[in-house]
Structure formats: structure tokens, C-alpha cells
Write an enzyme that holds these catalytic residues in place. Structure first.
Site, PDB file in Angstrom:
ATOM      1  N   ALA A 114       0.827  -1.205   0.000  1.00  0.00           N
ATOM      2  CA  ALA A 114       0.000   0.000   0.000  1.00  0.00           C
ATOM      3  C   ALA A 114       0.864   1.258   0.000  1.00  0.00           C
ATOM      4  O   ALA A 114       1.260   1.767   1.054  1.00  0.00           O
ATOM      5  CB  ALA A 114      -0.945  -0.012   1.204  1.00  0.00           C
ATOM      6  N   LEU A 115       1.132   1.763  -1.196  1.00  0.00           N
ATOM      7  CA  LEU A 115       1.918   2.989  -1.370  1.00  0.00           C
ATOM      8  C   LEU A 115       1.081   4.105  -1.988  1.00  0.00           C
ATOM      9  O   LEU A 115       1.014   5.203  -1.448  1.00  0.00           O
ATOM     10  CB  LEU A 115       3.144   2.700  -2.238  1.00  0.00           C
ATOM     11  CG  LEU A 115       4.031   3.893  -2.598  1.00  0.00           C
ATOM     12  CD1 LEU A 115       4.647   4.504  -1.342  1.00  0.00           C
ATOM     13  CD2 LEU A 115       5.129   3.479  -3.590  1.00  0.00           C
ATOM     14  N   GLY A 121      -0.064   9.680  -7.159  1.00  0.00           N
ATOM     15  CA  GLY A 121       0.243   8.535  -7.997  1.00  0.00           C
ATOM     16  C   GLY A 121       1.746   8.431  -8.186  1.00  0.00           C
ATOM     17  O   GLY A 121       2.433   7.763  -7.432  1.00  0.00           O
ATOM     18  N   TRP A 146      -5.704   1.867  -5.301  1.00  0.00           N
ATOM     19  CA  TRP A 146      -5.233   0.960  -6.354  1.00  0.00           C
ATOM     20  C   TRP A 146      -4.446  -0.220  -5.787  1.00  0.00           C
ATOM     21  O   TRP A 146      -3.425  -0.614  -6.349  1.00  0.00           O
ATOM     22  CB  TRP A 146      -4.380   1.713  -7.389  1.00  0.00           C
ATOM     23  CG  TRP A 146      -4.959   2.986  -7.866  1.00  0.00           C
ATOM     24  CD1 TRP A 146      -4.474   4.242  -7.682  1.00  0.00           C
ATOM     25  CD2 TRP A 146      -6.178   3.145  -8.625  1.00  0.00           C
ATOM     26  NE1 TRP A 146      -5.293   5.179  -8.271  1.00  0.00           N
ATOM     27  CE2 TRP A 146      -6.356   4.528  -8.840  1.00  0.00           C
ATOM     28  CE3 TRP A 146      -7.131   2.254  -9.121  1.00  0.00           C
ATOM     29  CZ2 TRP A 146      -7.435   5.042  -9.551  1.00  0.00           C
ATOM     30  CZ3 TRP A 146      -8.216   2.771  -9.814  1.00  0.00           C
ATOM     31  CH2 TRP A 146      -8.346   4.147 -10.029  1.00  0.00           C
ATOM     32  N   GLU A 353       3.186   0.264 -10.925  1.00  0.00           N
ATOM     33  CA  GLU A 353       4.587   0.167 -10.482  1.00  0.00           C
ATOM     34  C   GLU A 353       5.502   1.113 -11.258  1.00  0.00           C
ATOM     35  O   GLU A 353       6.652   0.794 -11.559  1.00  0.00           O
ATOM     36  CB  GLU A 353       5.070  -1.285 -10.522  1.00  0.00           C
ATOM     37  CG  GLU A 353       4.292  -2.143  -9.538  1.00  0.00           C
ATOM     38  CD  GLU A 353       4.908  -3.487  -9.246  1.00  0.00           C
ATOM     39  OE1 GLU A 353       6.140  -3.577  -9.173  1.00  0.00           O
ATOM     40  OE2 GLU A 353       4.132  -4.441  -9.073  1.00  0.00           O
ATOM     41  N   THR A 355       4.713   4.510 -14.125  1.00  0.00           N
ATOM     42  CA  THR A 355       4.279   4.677 -15.507  1.00  0.00           C
ATOM     43  C   THR A 355       5.483   4.681 -16.458  1.00  0.00           C
ATOM     44  O   THR A 355       6.637   4.822 -16.036  1.00  0.00           O
ATOM     45  CB  THR A 355       3.539   6.013 -15.679  1.00  0.00           C
ATOM     46  OG1 THR A 355       4.471   7.083 -15.402  1.00  0.00           O
ATOM     47  CG2 THR A 355       2.341   6.119 -14.746  1.00  0.00           C
ATOM     48  N   SER A 356       5.192   4.549 -17.746  1.00  0.00           N
ATOM     49  CA  SER A 356       6.278   4.602 -18.735  1.00  0.00           C
ATOM     50  C   SER A 356       7.019   5.934 -18.659  1.00  0.00           C
ATOM     51  O   SER A 356       8.244   5.992 -18.878  1.00  0.00           O
ATOM     52  CB  SER A 356       5.711   4.393 -20.146  1.00  0.00           C
ATOM     53  OG  SER A 356       5.255   3.065 -20.307  1.00  0.00           O
ATOM     54  N   GLU A 357       6.292   6.984 -18.336  1.00  0.00           N
ATOM     55  CA  GLU A 357       6.934   8.303 -18.210  1.00  0.00           C
ATOM     56  C   GLU A 357       7.921   8.318 -17.044  1.00  0.00           C
ATOM     57  O   GLU A 357       9.025   8.871 -17.143  1.00  0.00           O
ATOM     58  CB  GLU A 357       5.865   9.384 -18.021  1.00  0.00           C
ATOM     59  CG  GLU A 357       5.018   9.659 -19.260  1.00  0.00           C
ATOM     60  CD  GLU A 357       4.001   8.564 -19.562  1.00  0.00           C
ATOM     61  OE1 GLU A 357       3.543   8.484 -20.721  1.00  0.00           O
ATOM     62  OE2 GLU A 357       3.661   7.787 -18.640  1.00  0.00           O
TER      63      GLU A 357
END
Length: 373
Positions: A114-115, A121, A146, A353, A355-357
Site C-alpha cells: 500500500a503505497l 500517484g 489501487w 509500479e 508509468t512509462s513516463e
């Protein structure tokens, strides 16, 4: 041998029911139990704690094969291995390892991590969930968002701010049993993909846990989270590889059987070029993932390589599953064939885990650091 065992399990136990699990949003409890018995829920946990005692490359290989059969089952496996057991194995005391690892290796219990929060986000250091010491207990308040495995988990690693003045250095990590007074679950999210895994909020309202449930030292939470995510990204890269391989398998199988203009469509150069591009993207990402795994196994820095593997594998999964639908045409758009499910499952691998960014930022920062050093 491990890879073949996982492939056989996935083909016999997971692939035949994956569509049903997806349609019904059904957690595969009996399959998770069997995976625990095979050692797949604690692959790199030492045997003395009940784990399989293998390395991270073995974990990556197993993750890919399980996800090839069912991506939802893959993420359940990944969270328990990488995100729940991982930080306890590295930062926990011997007493904590006995209490919080051993019961979570057999498939009887699984954990979660839980982070993320509704308002943070990618900004993981802005934790609004707080914890304060009250005598012999920590008291937690806030909401985590999430959270994969939320509805089935028996424990969670939670990150909360213990000193706001220190910003990200004031975040600490805690071990919280589930269920426990003061902790409630939000609704199960109705997701685009990986629908057989539960995703929900964890809501803490004066949730009291024993003082000894602090993981590591006070203020070490952000470091624990970031190091955990490095390993977790290899797990998600491996999940993405499994989805990508399944999509490629689906496309090749269909193209060999589909007759157009008097011959299988694999005779058409347009289809051959698509298959070639799909195969190159898959193999490139696989090699990056294996390299990151081996660096971790050898105790070498792997932050950049983990980010590269997740970026490459997740984008390959999205690209390959997209192209698979294109090759199948109308058949790729209906649920009779798994191509559309692979497409839906692939999309999340570019988001959770990191995002691509965020992966690109991590990679660029490491490249610049190496250059300037």
C-alpha cells in the site's frame, strides 16, 4: 525445468479458465493454492522461511510463463513475491520474517503493498496517510488507492508519514494484519483488464498496530518503497512478456489457419512484417528483463536496467497485442478469441509500479548520473 513446469501449469490450469476468470472477475483461489505448493508465491525467499530459495532470474521466468496463461494470476503472484515479501525479506527483523513471511509462502495467505493514494500517484513522496506513536502502538489514518490483492490479502506493507517536516524522509513503513480494527476496504474497482485480481482502496481510521510492526527504521519508508519497486518492475516486465508472448502465439496460430486469396495469410508479406516486428520487440524486452534480473542476483546496481526492462516489455506488450488484433481482424475484436483480453491486460503494465513516463525519467537520471560521474 522450472520454466517448463510453469508452462505446463499455465497451459493446463490457467489458460483454459482465463477467459471465465476475466468475465466473472473471479479470484483464482484454488490455483493460487496450487501455485503456493509449487513454490511460485515465494520463489526467491530462502528455504528457511518456507520459500523456494531460487534467484530473481528464476522468478522472472516463472512470472512470464504464468502470465502467458493468465495475466491476472500473474499479477497476484508478482505482488506477493516482489511487493509484499520483498521488502520484509530485505528490511525485516528475524522475528518479522518468521511472522510475516513464512505463513505467506504456501498459498494459504497472500499479501499486498500500500503505497499509492488518491492524491499521489507518481509522486510517491507525498504520502498524506499519517502514523503517530501512541504508547506501545502506532495509529494510522488515511486512504491507500489501487491496491492489488486488497480483498484477498491477509497482510499489507503500508507507507505513512511519521514526520511531515522531513517530507519524503519522514515516511515510514508498517506491517498491518488484515482484517484488523480501523482498516476497511473500498469497493472492488471494475477494471479494463487483469479483472480476476481485486483492486481496491485501503481505508485507515485510527487503525492501531503494535509498535514492533514498524518495518525498518522510522523515516526509512521512502527508501524501502523505491528499492522494492526496482525489484517489482522486473516482475511486471515479466508479466508483460507473458502477455506479449500469448498475443504473438494467438496471432501466429490464427494467421496460419486463416485462408485468404487461396493461401494462409502468413504467406502475405504484410503479415510477415507484422510478425517480425512483434518478435523483435518481444525478444529485445526479454533480454533486457533477464539482464536486470541477473544484475540483481549478482548484487549489482540494477535500477536503470529494471526501468528499461519494464518500459520495453510493457510497451512491447501493448504493441504486440494491438498488432495481434489487427492480424485477426474482426475475430480479434470479439471475446471468442483471447486477443482482445491480451490487449486489455497489456495496458496496465505501462501504468502500475511506475508509468512509462516515470521509467523514462529514472533511465535518463541514471544515464546523466553515469555521464557526469
Amino acid at each position: 525445468m522450472l520454466r517448463q513446469t510453469c508452462r505446463d501449469f499455465a497451459e493446463k490450469e490457467l489458460a483454459p479458465i482465463a477467459a471465465q476468470l476475466d468475465k466473472e472477475h473471479k479470484f483464482p483461489a484454488d490455483k493460487i493454492k496450487k501455485m503456493g505448493e509449487l513454490g511460485l508465491l515465494s520463489l526467491y525467499v530462502p528455504e528457511k522461511y518456507g520459500g523456494a530459495g531460487l534467484d530473481y532470474l528464476a522468478y522472472s521466468l516463472a512470472m512470464e510463463e504464468i502470465s502467458r496463461g493468465c495475466a491476472s494470476t500473474g499479477v497476484i503472484m508478482s505482488v506477493n513475491n516482489s511487493l509484499y515479501l520483498g521488502p520484509i525479506l530485505k528490511f525485516g527483523s528475524e522475528e518479522q520474517k518468521d511472522q510475516w513471511i513464512t505463513p505467506f509462502t504456501s498459498g494459504d495467505k497472500i499479501g499486498c503493498f500500500a503505497l499509492s493514494e488518491p492524491g499521489n500517484g507518481s509522486d510517491a513522496g507525498a504520502a498524506s496517510t499519517v502514523a503517530h506513536l501512541d504508547g506501545d502502538h502506532w495509529v494510522l489514518n488515511g486512504t491507500k488507492a489501487w491496491i492489488t490483492n486488497a480483498w484477498e490479502a491477509s497482510a499489507t506493507v503500508v507507507f505513512a508519514t511519521t514526520d511531515k517536516s522531513l517530507k519524503h524522509k519522514g515516511i515510514s513503513a508498517f506491517l498491518v494484519p488484515m482484517p484488523t480494527p480501523g482498516l476497511s476496504l473500498g469497493k472492488k474497482e471494475d477494471k479494463l483488464g487483469i479483472r480476476a485480481s481485486s483492486t481496491a482502496n485501503l481505508i485507515f481510521e485510527d487503525c492501531k498496530i503494535p509498535k514492533e510492526n514498524l518495518l525498518g527504521q522510522p523515516g526509512l519508508g521512502f527508501k524501502i518503497a523505491m528499492e522494492t519497486l526496482d525489484g517489482g518492475r522486473i516482475g511486471i516486465a515479466s508479466q508483460a512478456l507473458g502477455i506479449a508472448q500469448a498475443a504473438l502465439d494467438c496471432a501466429v496460430d490464427y494467421a496460419e489457419k486463416r485462408i485468404a486469396f487461396g493461401a494462409p495469410i502468413t504467406k502475405l508479406q504484410a503479415i510477415q512484417f507484422k510478425l517480425a516486428d512483434m518478435a523483435v520487440a518481444l525478444e529485445s524486452a526479454r533480454l533486457l528483463t533477464w539482464r536486470a534480473s541477473m544484475l540483481k542476483d549478482n548484487g549489482k546496481p540494477f535500477t536503470k536496467e529494471a526501468a528499461m526492462s519494464k518500459l520495453a516489455a510493457s510497451e512491447a506488450a501493448t504493441f504486440i497485442s494491438h498488432q495481434a488484433i489487427q492480424i485477426l481482424g474482426g475475430m480479434g475484436y470479439v471475446t471468442e478469441v483471447p486477443a482482445e483480453r491480451h490487449y486489455r491486460d497489456a495496458r496496465i503494465t505501462e501504468i502500475y509500479e511506475g508509468t512509462s513516463e516515470i521509467q523514462r525519467l529514472v533511465i535518463a537520471n541514471q544515464v546523466l548520473k553515469d555521464y557526469r560521474g
